[in-house]
Design an enzyme around this catalytic site. Structure first.
Site, PDB file in Angstrom:
ATOM      1  N   HIS A 154       0.825  -1.214   0.000  1.00  0.00           N
ATOM      2  CA  HIS A 154       0.000   0.000   0.000  1.00  0.00           C
ATOM      3  C   HIS A 154       0.858   1.264   0.000  1.00  0.00           C
ATOM      4  O   HIS A 154       0.383   2.339   0.346  1.00  0.00           O
ATOM      5  CB  HIS A 154      -0.949   0.014   1.211  1.00  0.00           C
ATOM      6  CG  HIS A 154      -1.667  -1.282   1.416  1.00  0.00           C
ATOM      7  ND1 HIS A 154      -1.225  -2.244   2.297  1.00  0.00           N
ATOM      8  CD2 HIS A 154      -2.779  -1.787   0.828  1.00  0.00           C
ATOM      9  CE1 HIS A 154      -2.030  -3.299   2.249  1.00  0.00           C
ATOM     10  NE2 HIS A 154      -2.983  -3.041   1.366  1.00  0.00           N
TER      11      HIS A 154
HETATM   12  S1  FES Z   1       1.714  -0.439   3.353  1.00  0.00           S
HETATM   13 FE1  FES Z   1       0.162  -1.834   3.822  1.00  0.00          FE
HETATM   14  S2  FES Z   1       1.231  -3.583   4.454  1.00  0.00           S
HETATM   15 FE2  FES Z   1       2.764  -2.162   3.997  1.00  0.00          FE
END
Ligand code: FES
Length: 189
Positions: A154
């Protein structure tokens, strides 16, 4: 009632009382023995169970791991597993150390000095658990805007001290307990 009859009655009463006292002490002795036997039995039953809860030698050995760091060059990262977790040992460059030390704490989501994340006198070594503090993906070292770690899941970005700088992760990458056994050997755990 005659005096002789009274004496007989008195003697019988004394005998009865004496018997009763003997019974009482016998009862106490038997109860005490029963409790003691039960206690020993319980200890015998529980001790092997408690012993089985102690970690075996194999497991205790896995609780810590020694890593040879002699062949890690500046700018390189070595990865090892410790207690089932990926741990990275990064030998930071002078530039990476400088960047980590110059960050203003007010810019950090999880404020922590670089000096609190490394060992004094061993600033070039950064040891971190490589598990993103967002949802647990494995971030990639040496990547991202802050040249530390980049999490592809993410987009969380960590700096050269593995502190969270951008993205959804709430915390810095965790530092495991470790120590330097020598200049070329560290013990994690
Ligand atoms: S940014 Fe979501 S698990 Fe690493």
């Amino acid at each position: 009632m005659s005096e002789s009859s009274n004496n007989t009655q008195l003697t019988e009463n004394k005998n009865l009382k004496s018997e009763s006292l003997k019974d009482e002490s016998r009862r106490k002795l038997l109860t005490g023995t029963a409790y003691a036997t039960a206690g020993i039995g319980l200890a015998c039953a529980v001790l092997p169970f408690i012993d089985s809860m102690n970690p075996s030698k194999d497991v205790a050995a896995l609780a810590s791991t020694e890593v040879d760091i002699s062949n890690i060059k500046a700018g390189e990262t070595k990865k090892v597993m410790w207690r089932g977790k990926p741990v990275s040992i990064r030998r930071r460059t002078a530039e990476e150390i400088k960047e980590a030390q110059e960050v203003n704490l007010s810019e950090l989501r999880d404020p922590q000095q670089d000096s609190d994340r490394v060992k004094t006198g061993k600033e070039e070594w950064l040891v971190t658990i490589e598990i993103c503090t967002h949802l647990g993906c494995i971030p990639i070292s040496g990547q991202g805007e802050f040249k530390g770690w980049f999490c592809p899941c993410h987009g969380s970005q960590y700096d050269t001290s593995a502190r969270i700088r951008k993205g959804p992760a709430p915390k810095n990458l965790e530092i495991p307990p470790y120590e330097f056994v020598s200049d070329t050997l560290i013990k994690i755990g």
